[in-house]
Design a protein around this motif. Structure first.
Motif, mmCIF file in Angstrom:
data_model
loop_
_atom_site.group_PDB
_atom_site.id
_atom_site.type_symbol
_atom_site.label_atom_id
_atom_site.label_comp_id
_atom_site.label_asym_id
_atom_site.label_seq_id
_atom_site.Cartn_x
_atom_site.Cartn_y
_atom_site.Cartn_z
ATOM 1 N N ASP A 1 -16.185 1.742 13.595
ATOM 2 C CA ASP A 1 -16.657 1.560 12.815
ATOM 3 C C ASP A 1 -16.398 0.375 11.860
ATOM 4 O OD1 ASP A 1 -18.605 3.207 13.295
ATOM 5 O OD2 ASP A 1 -18.165 4.738 13.112
ATOM 6 N N ILE A 2 -16.667 0.332 10.772
ATOM 7 C CA ILE A 2 -16.175 -0.720 9.757
ATOM 8 C C ILE A 2 -15.408 0.256 8.519
ATOM 9 C CG2 ILE A 2 -15.725 -2.098 7.365
ATOM 10 C CD1 ILE A 2 -17.425 -4.125 9.952
ATOM 11 N N LEU A 3 -14.328 0.725 7.874
ATOM 12 C CA LEU A 3 -14.039 1.907 6.336
ATOM 13 C C LEU A 3 -13.536 1.095 5.310
ATOM 14 C CD1 LEU A 3 -13.982 4.811 4.912
ATOM 15 C CD2 LEU A 3 -11.838 4.782 5.815
ATOM 16 N N ILE A 4 -14.392 1.046 4.067
ATOM 17 C CA ILE A 4 -13.803 0.662 2.882
ATOM 18 C C ILE A 4 -13.718 1.341 1.946
ATOM 19 C CG2 ILE A 4 -15.412 -1.000 1.066
ATOM 20 C CD1 ILE A 4 -16.994 -1.549 2.457
ATOM 21 N N ASN A 5 -12.037 1.048 1.597
ATOM 22 C CA ASN A 5 -11.391 1.966 0.962
ATOM 23 C C ASN A 5 -11.337 3.086 1.279
ATOM 24 O OD1 ASN A 5 -11.784 0.630 -1.454
ATOM 25 N ND2 ASN A 5 -13.970 1.453 -2.194
ATOM 26 N N SER A 6 -9.870 2.956 1.625
ATOM 27 C CA SER A 6 -8.733 4.701 2.376
ATOM 28 C C SER A 6 -9.107 5.533 0.906
ATOM 29 C CB SER A 6 -7.800 3.438 2.600
ATOM 30 O OG SER A 6 -6.986 3.659 1.804
ATOM 31 N N GLY A 7 -9.117 5.333 -0.519
ATOM 32 C CA GLY A 7 -8.560 6.322 -1.772
ATOM 33 C C GLY A 7 -6.933 6.482 -2.195
ATOM 34 N N GLU B 1 -3.831 9.016 -1.436
ATOM 35 C CA GLU B 1 -3.395 9.622 -0.339
ATOM 36 C C GLU B 1 -4.076 10.657 0.080
ATOM 37 O OE1 GLU B 1 0.825 9.241 -1.115
ATOM 38 O OE2 GLU B 1 1.146 7.295 -0.415
ATOM 39 N N SER B 2 -4.167 11.227 -1.138
ATOM 40 C CA SER B 2 -4.947 12.858 -0.189
ATOM 41 C C SER B 2 -6.560 13.196 -0.451
ATOM 42 C CB SER B 2 -4.719 13.250 -2.138
ATOM 43 O OG SER B 2 -5.523 12.951 -3.047
ATOM 44 N N ALA C 1 -6.708 -3.969 -4.690
ATOM 45 C CA ALA C 1 -5.581 -3.165 -4.651
ATOM 46 C C ALA C 1 -4.898 -2.379 -5.857
ATOM 47 C CB ALA C 1 -4.316 -4.597 -4.364
ATOM 48 N N HIS C 2 -5.703 -1.491 -5.731
ATOM 49 C CA HIS C 2 -5.214 -0.230 -6.974
ATOM 50 C C HIS C 2 -4.880 1.415 -6.275
ATOM 51 C CE1 HIS C 2 -6.050 -2.205 -10.911
ATOM 52 N NE2 HIS C 2 -4.937 -2.237 -10.744
ATOM 53 N N TRP C 3 -4.269 2.054 -6.578
ATOM 54 C CA TRP C 3 -4.232 3.165 -5.119
ATOM 55 C C TRP C 3 -4.688 4.158 -5.259
ATOM 56 C CZ3 TRP C 3 -2.943 2.200 -10.763
ATOM 57 C CH2 TRP C 3 -3.572 2.565 -11.546
ATOM 58 N N ASP C 4 -5.959 4.339 -5.735
ATOM 59 C CA ASP C 4 -6.886 5.000 -5.994
ATOM 60 C C ASP C 4 -8.762 3.962 -4.776
ATOM 61 O OD1 ASP C 4 -8.254 2.985 -7.946
ATOM 62 O OD2 ASP C 4 -9.009 3.955 -9.137
ATOM 63 N N HIS C 5 -8.079 3.225 -4.411
ATOM 64 C CA HIS C 5 -8.694 2.561 -3.969
ATOM 65 C C HIS C 5 -7.588 1.806 -2.267
ATOM 66 C CE1 HIS C 5 -11.492 2.290 -6.394
ATOM 67 N NE2 HIS C 5 -10.534 1.991 -7.563
ATOM 68 N N ASP C 6 -6.766 1.661 -2.049
ATOM 69 C CA ASP C 6 -5.942 1.597 -1.041
ATOM 70 C C ASP C 6 -4.557 2.760 -0.828
ATOM 71 O OD1 ASP C 6 -3.955 0.761 -3.154
ATOM 72 O OD2 ASP C 6 -3.634 -1.278 -2.544
ATOM 73 N N ALA C 7 -4.337 3.205 -1.530
ATOM 74 C CA ALA C 7 -3.145 4.373 -1.021
ATOM 75 C C ALA C 7 -3.191 5.091 0.446
ATOM 76 C CB ALA C 7 -2.838 5.134 -2.229
ATOM 77 N N GLY C 8 -3.996 5.280 0.550
ATOM 78 C CA GLY C 8 -4.610 6.055 1.551
ATOM 79 C C GLY C 8 -4.379 4.762 3.279
ATOM 80 N N SER C 9 -4.330 4.080 2.755
ATOM 81 C CA SER C 9 -4.785 2.732 3.965
ATOM 82 C C SER C 9 -3.249 3.073 5.113
ATOM 83 C CB SER C 9 -4.694 1.234 3.284
ATOM 84 O OG SER C 9 -5.563 1.490 2.558
ATOM 85 N N ALA C 10 -2.420 3.646 5.020
ATOM 86 C CA ALA C 10 -0.903 3.356 5.500
ATOM 87 C C ALA C 10 -1.318 4.764 6.576
ATOM 88 C CB ALA C 10 0.557 3.146 5.326
ATOM 89 N N GLU C 11 -1.635 5.904 6.135
ATOM 90 C CA GLU C 11 -2.696 6.380 7.198
ATOM 91 C C GLU C 11 -3.984 6.659 7.358
ATOM 92 O OE1 GLU C 11 -0.864 9.726 7.091
ATOM 93 O OE2 GLU C 11 -2.264 10.623 8.034
ATOM 94 N N PRO D 1 3.097 -1.419 -11.621
ATOM 95 C CA PRO D 1 4.025 -0.992 -10.415
ATOM 96 C C PRO D 1 4.658 0.041 -10.181
ATOM 97 C CG PRO D 1 4.509 -3.119 -12.272
ATOM 98 C CD PRO D 1 2.862 -2.643 -13.417
ATOM 99 N N GLU D 2 4.563 1.054 -11.578
ATOM 100 C CA GLU D 2 5.061 2.197 -11.608
ATOM 101 C C GLU D 2 3.983 2.874 -10.479
ATOM 102 O OE1 GLU D 2 4.349 0.756 -13.539
ATOM 103 O OE2 GLU D 2 2.217 2.480 -14.728
ATOM 104 N N HIS D 3 2.766 2.619 -9.908
ATOM 105 C CA HIS D 3 1.940 2.992 -8.998
ATOM 106 C C HIS D 3 2.480 2.996 -8.213
ATOM 107 C CE1 HIS D 3 -0.639 5.915 -10.482
ATOM 108 N NE2 HIS D 3 -0.548 5.569 -11.970
ATOM 109 N N ARG D 4 3.132 4.027 -7.105
ATOM 110 C CA ARG D 4 3.551 3.267 -6.158
ATOM 111 C C ARG D 4 3.437 4.107 -4.914
ATOM 112 N NH1 ARG D 4 7.925 0.669 -5.732
ATOM 113 N NH2 ARG D 4 7.542 0.566 -3.574
ATOM 114 N N TYR D 5 2.571 4.163 -3.890
ATOM 115 C CA TYR D 5 2.217 4.008 -2.772
ATOM 116 C C TYR D 5 2.509 3.880 -1.816
ATOM 117 C CZ TYR D 5 -0.814 0.532 -3.414
ATOM 118 O OH TYR D 5 -1.345 -1.019 -3.785
ATOM 119 N N ALA D 6 2.104 4.300 -0.105
ATOM 120 C CA ALA D 6 2.683 4.169 1.176
ATOM 121 C C ALA D 6 1.902 2.549 0.773
ATOM 122 C CB ALA D 6 2.754 4.961 2.213
#
Ligand SMILES: [Zn+2]
Length: 284
Positions: free
Chosen positions: A47-53, A55-56, A83-93, A123-128
């Motif tokens: 399967d293909i997932l678009i947007n990891s959202g 981290e939570s 590449a904003h945290w609400d779409h990509d911050a969960g990608s590492a997980e 730049p202050e909105h950091r995530y994994a």
């Protein structure tokens, strides 16, 4: 068409409020929250997932996939809208949990690989940070098990903002699906060169102009986007709950109207910033 929608939670932050997952058309499913859109494209090869959202979001996405009867581990490819945290911050997980290949548009690669630090606006909105396995260029195809997704570079909101298109079969009809990456000029974005204040990035206004012309010309039957609010998802879901027998996701006129509305909003903002910039020059 039977949609697996039984409940909607309207209260609270729509970005983190869960909703039941549902099939949109063909092999395309919604597995996001009440507003943060994540999409699953199911194929016989994985399967293909678009947007990891956020981290939570990852546990919610996982449980949505499982509720639909699919497996989180079957995600082979991970894509994002931008590449904003609400779409990509969960990608590492997601990568850690599935081993998926992460494919990102060229302009956004530095941002996701720096965990948000290289973003021009936040730049202050950091995530994994997550490593990109394949760098995409405008028009590239992502293929898996018969699914073909096309990556349209629609920059401005981010440098590598990506609008995805694909075709899905529904009721023996082939439908053009458009998943809008973003069309918003966020508060604080600088579109013009003013004395002592450079634009958010060089060429941003021209990028938005090209983006609106790309979006206007994409064939669209099924109108979707990175946030549910782009395409009035909750309104359309309530029509489904009320027993609508039409396919509420097929909305070519709604798509064209939304593109025109966002283009006009961009042009008004550009005019406003140009007027302010002319004011700077008069004062000097
Ligand atoms: Zn954004």
């Amino acid at each position: 068409m039977l949609l697996l929608v039984t409940r909607l939670h309207a209260e609270g932050n729509p970005e983190t409020t869960p909703i039941d997952p549902f099939r949109i058309v063909g092999n395309l499913y919604y597995v996001g929250s009440a507003d943060l859109a994540s999409y699953l494209i199911v194929t016989p090869k994985g399967d293909i997932l678009i947007n990891s959202g956020l981290e939570s979001s990852v546990p919610l996405i996982r449980s949505s996939i499982e509720k639909l009867g699919f497996r989180f581990k079957d995600i082979k490819i991970l894509l994002i809208s931008h590449a904003h945290w609400d779409h990509d911050a969960g990608s590492a997980e997601v990568k850690r949990g599935t081993g998926a290949q992460y494919m990102v548009m060229d302009g956004d690669v530095r941002v996701v690989e720096s965990g948000g630090q290289k973003d021009f606006a936040y730049p202050e909105h950091r995530y994994a940070a997550a490593e990109v396995d394949r760098v995409l260029r405008d028009g590239d195809e992502v293929r898996l098990g018969g699914a073909v997704l096309v990556a349209h570079k629609t920059p401005g909101h981010t440098r590598g903002c990506t609008t995805w298109t694909l075709r899905e079969k529904e009721d023996r009809r082939l439908l053009d699906v458009v998943i809008v990456g973003s069309w918003y000029v966020n508060p604080g974005y600088r579109l013009v060169d003013r004395p002592g204040r450079a634009p958010s990035y060089p060429g941003i206004a021209g990028d938005y102009e090209r983006t609106f012309s790309v979006l206007k010309n994409l064939p669209c039957d099924v109108f979707l986007g990175a946030h549910g609010m782009y395409f009035n998802m909750l309104g359309k879901l309530s029509r489904v709950r009320a027993g609508s027998t039409e396919n509420v996701w097929v909305d070519p006129l709604g798509y064209q109207a939304a593109v025109a509305e966002r283009k006009a909003a961009f042009e008004a903002e550009l005019m406003r910033q140009r007027r302010d910039s002319a004011g700077d020059e008069l004062q000097q």
